[in-house]
Design a protein around this motif. Structure first.
Motif, PDB file in Angstrom:
ATOM      1  N   LEU A 230       0.819  -1.208   0.000  1.00 19.80           N
ATOM      2  CA  LEU A 230       0.000   0.000   0.000  1.00 19.80           C
ATOM      3  C   LEU A 230       0.857   1.264   0.000  1.00 19.80           C
ATOM      4  O   LEU A 230       0.512   2.264  -0.630  1.00 19.80           O
ATOM      5  CB  LEU A 230      -0.945   0.010   1.208  1.00 19.80           C
ATOM      6  N   GLY A 231       1.979   1.219   0.682  1.00 20.05           N
ATOM      7  CA  GLY A 231       2.864   2.375   0.705  1.00 20.05           C
ATOM      8  C   GLY A 231       3.548   2.643  -0.616  1.00 20.05           C
ATOM      9  O   GLY A 231       4.131   3.719  -0.804  1.00 20.05           O
ATOM     10  N   LEU A 232       3.472   1.684  -1.540  1.00 22.30           N
ATOM     11  CA  LEU A 232       4.102   1.837  -2.855  1.00 22.30           C
ATOM     12  C   LEU A 232       3.132   2.337  -3.912  1.00 22.30           C
ATOM     13  O   LEU A 232       3.545   2.619  -5.042  1.00 22.30           O
ATOM     14  CB  LEU A 232       4.689   0.488  -3.306  1.00 22.30           C
ATOM     15  N   VAL A 233       1.858   2.442  -3.581  1.00 22.22           N
ATOM     16  CA  VAL A 233       0.852   2.873  -4.562  1.00 22.22           C
ATOM     17  C   VAL A 233       0.992   4.366  -4.808  1.00 22.22           C
ATOM     18  O   VAL A 233       0.817   5.184  -3.910  1.00 22.22           O
ATOM     19  CB  VAL A 233      -0.569   2.543  -4.064  1.00 22.22           C
ATOM     20  N   GLU A 234       1.311   4.722  -6.043  1.00 21.50           N
ATOM     21  CA  GLU A 234       1.496   6.125  -6.417  1.00 21.50           C
ATOM     22  C   GLU A 234       0.244   6.733  -7.037  1.00 21.50           C
ATOM     23  O   GLU A 234       0.073   7.951  -7.042  1.00 21.50           O
ATOM     24  CB  GLU A 234       2.655   6.244  -7.422  1.00 21.50           C
ATOM     25  N   ALA A 235      -0.632   5.906  -7.578  1.00 20.19           N
ATOM     26  CA  ALA A 235      -1.800   6.404  -8.300  1.00 20.19           C
ATOM     27  C   ALA A 235      -2.788   7.071  -7.349  1.00 20.19           C
ATOM     28  O   ALA A 235      -3.001   6.598  -6.232  1.00 20.19           O
ATOM     29  CB  ALA A 235      -2.486   5.248  -9.021  1.00 20.19           C
ATOM     30  N   PRO A 236      -3.409   8.174  -7.772  1.00 25.45           N
ATOM     31  CA  PRO A 236      -4.494   8.759  -6.970  1.00 25.45           C
ATOM     32  C   PRO A 236      -5.561   7.695  -6.721  1.00 25.45           C
ATOM     33  O   PRO A 236      -5.961   6.975  -7.651  1.00 25.45           O
ATOM     34  CB  PRO A 236      -5.025   9.888  -7.846  1.00 25.45           C
ATOM     35  N   THR A 237      -6.002   7.588  -5.488  1.00 29.21           N
ATOM     36  CA  THR A 237      -6.902   6.509  -5.093  1.00 29.21           C
ATOM     37  C   THR A 237      -8.105   7.057  -4.348  1.00 29.21           C
ATOM     38  O   THR A 237      -7.945   7.840  -3.397  1.00 29.21           O
ATOM     39  CB  THR A 237      -6.172   5.486  -4.203  1.00 29.21           C
ATOM     40  N   LYS A 261      -0.388   6.890  -0.596  1.00 31.23           N
ATOM     41  CA  LYS A 261       0.180   8.242  -0.666  1.00 31.23           C
ATOM     42  C   LYS A 261      -0.833   9.291  -1.094  1.00 31.23           C
ATOM     43  O   LYS A 261      -0.821  10.413  -0.600  1.00 31.23           O
ATOM     44  CB  LYS A 261       1.380   8.245  -1.621  1.00 31.23           C
ATOM     45  N   ARG A 262      -1.689   8.958  -2.042  1.00 32.16           N
ATOM     46  CA  ARG A 262      -2.645   9.931  -2.577  1.00 32.16           C
ATOM     47  C   ARG A 262      -4.065   9.416  -2.362  1.00 32.16           C
ATOM     48  O   ARG A 262      -4.891   9.414  -3.247  1.00 32.16           O
ATOM     49  CB  ARG A 262      -2.349  10.188  -4.056  1.00 32.16           C
ATOM     50  N   GLY A 263      -4.331   8.987  -1.130  1.00 31.43           N
ATOM     51  CA  GLY A 263      -5.607   8.375  -0.808  1.00 31.43           C
ATOM     52  C   GLY A 263      -6.678   9.389  -0.451  1.00 31.43           C
ATOM     53  O   GLY A 263      -6.415  10.406   0.198  1.00 31.43           O
ATOM     54  N   ASN A 264      -7.892   9.118  -0.880  1.00 26.44           N
ATOM     55  CA  ASN A 264      -9.072   9.925  -0.573  1.00 26.44           C
ATOM     56  C   ASN A 264     -10.179   8.991  -0.114  1.00 26.44           C
ATOM     57  O   ASN A 264     -10.207   7.810  -0.479  1.00 26.44           O
ATOM     58  CB  ASN A 264      -9.555  10.681  -1.820  1.00 26.44           C
ATOM     59  N   LEU A 265     -11.128   9.533   0.648  1.00 21.71           N
ATOM     60  CA  LEU A 265     -12.241   8.724   1.138  1.00 21.71           C
ATOM     61  C   LEU A 265     -13.555   9.462   0.958  1.00 21.71           C
ATOM     62  O   LEU A 265     -13.671  10.638   1.331  1.00 21.71           O
ATOM     63  CB  LEU A 265     -12.061   8.386   2.628  1.00 21.71           C
ATOM     64  N   HIS A 266     -14.529   8.770   0.375  1.00 22.87           N
ATOM     65  CA  HIS A 266     -15.906   9.270   0.316  1.00 22.87           C
ATOM     66  C   HIS A 266     -16.801   8.208   0.936  1.00 22.87           C
ATOM     67  O   HIS A 266     -16.747   7.033   0.564  1.00 22.87           O
ATOM     68  CB  HIS A 266     -16.348   9.523  -1.125  1.00 22.87           C
ATOM     69  N   VAL A 267     -17.639   8.617   1.891  1.00 21.21           N
ATOM     70  CA  VAL A 267     -18.577   7.707   2.552  1.00 21.21           C
ATOM     71  C   VAL A 267     -19.990   8.037   2.069  1.00 21.21           C
ATOM     72  O   VAL A 267     -20.428   9.184   2.164  1.00 21.21           O
ATOM     73  CB  VAL A 267     -18.486   7.825   4.082  1.00 21.21           C
ATOM     74  N   MET A 268     -20.693   7.034   1.548  1.00 19.98           N
ATOM     75  CA  MET A 268     -22.034   7.221   1.004  1.00 19.98           C
ATOM     76  C   MET A 268     -23.073   6.652   1.975  1.00 19.98           C
ATOM     77  O   MET A 268     -22.893   5.554   2.514  1.00 19.98           O
ATOM     78  CB  MET A 268     -22.150   6.534  -0.358  1.00 19.98           C
ATOM     79  N   ASP A 269     -24.149   7.407   2.166  1.00 17.53           N
ATOM     80  CA  ASP A 269     -25.190   6.976   3.090  1.00 17.53           C
ATOM     81  C   ASP A 269     -26.139   5.972   2.447  1.00 17.53           C
ATOM     82  O   ASP A 269     -26.262   5.887   1.225  1.00 17.53           O
ATOM     83  CB  ASP A 269     -25.996   8.192   3.568  1.00 17.53           C
ATOM     84  N   HIS A 270     -26.815   5.202   3.288  1.00 23.03           N
ATOM     85  CA  HIS A 270     -27.874   4.284   2.880  1.00 23.03           C
ATOM     86  C   HIS A 270     -27.414   3.248   1.848  1.00 23.03           C
ATOM     87  O   HIS A 270     -28.161   2.884   0.937  1.00 23.03           O
ATOM     88  CB  HIS A 270     -29.096   5.059   2.359  1.00 23.03           C
ATOM     89  N   VAL A 271     -26.189   2.794   1.987  1.00 24.21           N
ATOM     90  CA  VAL A 271     -25.681   1.691   1.175  1.00 24.21           C
ATOM     91  C   VAL A 271     -24.756   0.851   2.044  1.00 24.21           C
ATOM     92  O   VAL A 271     -24.247   1.308   3.067  1.00 24.21           O
ATOM     93  CB  VAL A 271     -24.913   2.181  -0.078  1.00 24.21           C
ATOM     94  N   SER A 272     -24.535  -0.379   1.596  1.00 26.25           N
ATOM     95  CA  SER A 272     -23.646  -1.273   2.327  1.00 26.25           C
ATOM     96  C   SER A 272     -22.408  -1.578   1.487  1.00 26.25           C
ATOM     97  O   SER A 272     -21.541  -0.735   1.317  1.00 26.25           O
ATOM     98  CB  SER A 272     -24.395  -2.550   2.721  1.00 26.25           C
ATOM     99  N   HIS A 273     -22.358  -2.754   0.883  1.00 19.87           N
ATOM    100  CA  HIS A 273     -21.128  -3.239   0.248  1.00 19.87           C
ATOM    101  C   HIS A 273     -21.128  -3.082  -1.266  1.00 19.87           C
ATOM    102  O   HIS A 273     -20.075  -3.080  -1.879  1.00 19.87           O
ATOM    103  CB  HIS A 273     -20.951  -4.720   0.618  1.00 19.87           C
ATOM    104  N   HIS A 274     -22.321  -2.953  -1.884  1.00 16.64           N
ATOM    105  CA  HIS A 274     -22.417  -2.859  -3.341  1.00 16.64           C
ATOM    106  C   HIS A 274     -23.028  -1.517  -3.730  1.00 16.64           C
ATOM    107  O   HIS A 274     -24.131  -1.444  -4.282  1.00 16.64           O
ATOM    108  CB  HIS A 274     -23.235  -4.022  -3.903  1.00 16.64           C
TER     109      HIS A 274
END
Length: 297
Positions: A230-237, A261-274
């Protein structure tokens, strides 16, 4: 005044799949779909019983194919791809074969949009073959077996346990598939289209998939922890996660976003795994926004 929901109560089912295509690469045969034109974008699905590229991404792929070349690939051991036995480190095996497929299809670099099992493959591919990955979108994947909520639910083996229960006892049934999807993959059981349920159930009856599930020795290769990778991933994620994910709550992808390195997180409501099936319109809007932002990095 009554305010109506922007999306229908029942999520849209995938339409009829496009023309099937096959390619042999790295000594194995992949089944895939190739729709749309534009930047090469590879979709990798999850590892639940009966999952395929079209079952997981069929509802949302037409939205992306308006301006992208979408390659929806059945992962090895799933769908119509080869049910080969996997030896050695599993994520290394999948990554190497996927790069061979890219070579065969003339894809030098791609954006990857992935769910669960497919996301772990793509993260490892990005670490080991950085020039082949422009960006990553990952949902519900578990590349490491620890986290802020350790111990993880069922020691991180909830998916494996669900598979054993589904194929065990009297074997696969349509109602067992409904229970699996609505308990672990979808937030709102009422949104599940019957067509999606049927597609997953029928695929789970595949004789070769059932034989793999019944094997006492793991046919999926040796499990790998990807902490170092994971520390080697250069691509925006972009980690795009369901707030109600039944496997890993959003605390886990927040950790992953910090490890990349270039990690982002978006959390969506009212959904689970799919997410991409349950709310395809909202999923596409967020992911497309991220991919457009990558253009300006």
């Amino acid at each position: 005044m009554t305010i109506q929901s922007a999306e229908p109560l029942r999520s849209p089912a995938a339409g009829a799949p496009p023309e099937s295509r096959f390619a042999t690469a790295g000594g194995v045969t992949y089944h895939y779909y190739d729709i749309g034109t534009g930047p090469d974008t590879i979709f990798l699905h999850g590892g639940g019983p009966g999952c395929t590229a079209w079952s997981d991404f069929g509802p949302v792929a037409p939205l992306f194919s308006n301006d992208r070349r979408c390659l929806l690939v059945d992962i090895l051991q799933y769908g119509q791809s080869e049910k080969c036995l996997i030896s050695g480190p599993m994520w290394d095996f999948h990554a190497a074969k996927m790069v061979a497929l890219m070579d065969e299809l003339g894809v030098e670099q791609a954006d990857f949009i992935c769910n669960s099992w497919g996301g772990t493959i793509a993260l490892n591919l990005a670490a080991r073959y950085p020039d082949r990955v422009r960006s990553l979108v990952v949902t519900g994947s578990m590349p490491v077996f620890y986290g802020p909520l350790a111990p993880l639910p069922e020691r991180g083996h909830r998916g494996r346990t669900a598979r054993d229960v589904y194929y065990g006892g009297e074997g696969p049934t349509r109602e067992k598939m409904r229970t699996l999807i609505t308990r672990l993959e979808w937030f709102d059981a009422d949104r599940l289209p019957e067509e999606t349920l049927d597609m997953r159930y029928q695929q789970s009856l595949d004789t070769e998939e059932r034989a793999l599930a019944a094997m006492s020795d793991s046919p999926r290769g040796d499990w790998q922890d990807l902490t170092e990778q994971l520390g080697l991933v250069e691509a925006p994620t972009l980690f795009i996660w369901g707030r109600e994910d039944a496997f890993l709550t959003p605390d886990y992808p927040m950790m992953l976003a910090r490890m990349v390195k270039r990690g982002n997180l978006h959390v969506m409501d009212h959904v689970s795994h799919h997410l991409q099936e349950e709310r395809p319109g909202a999923y596409h809007a967020v992911v497309e926004g991220f991919l457009r932002a990558v253009d300006h990095l």
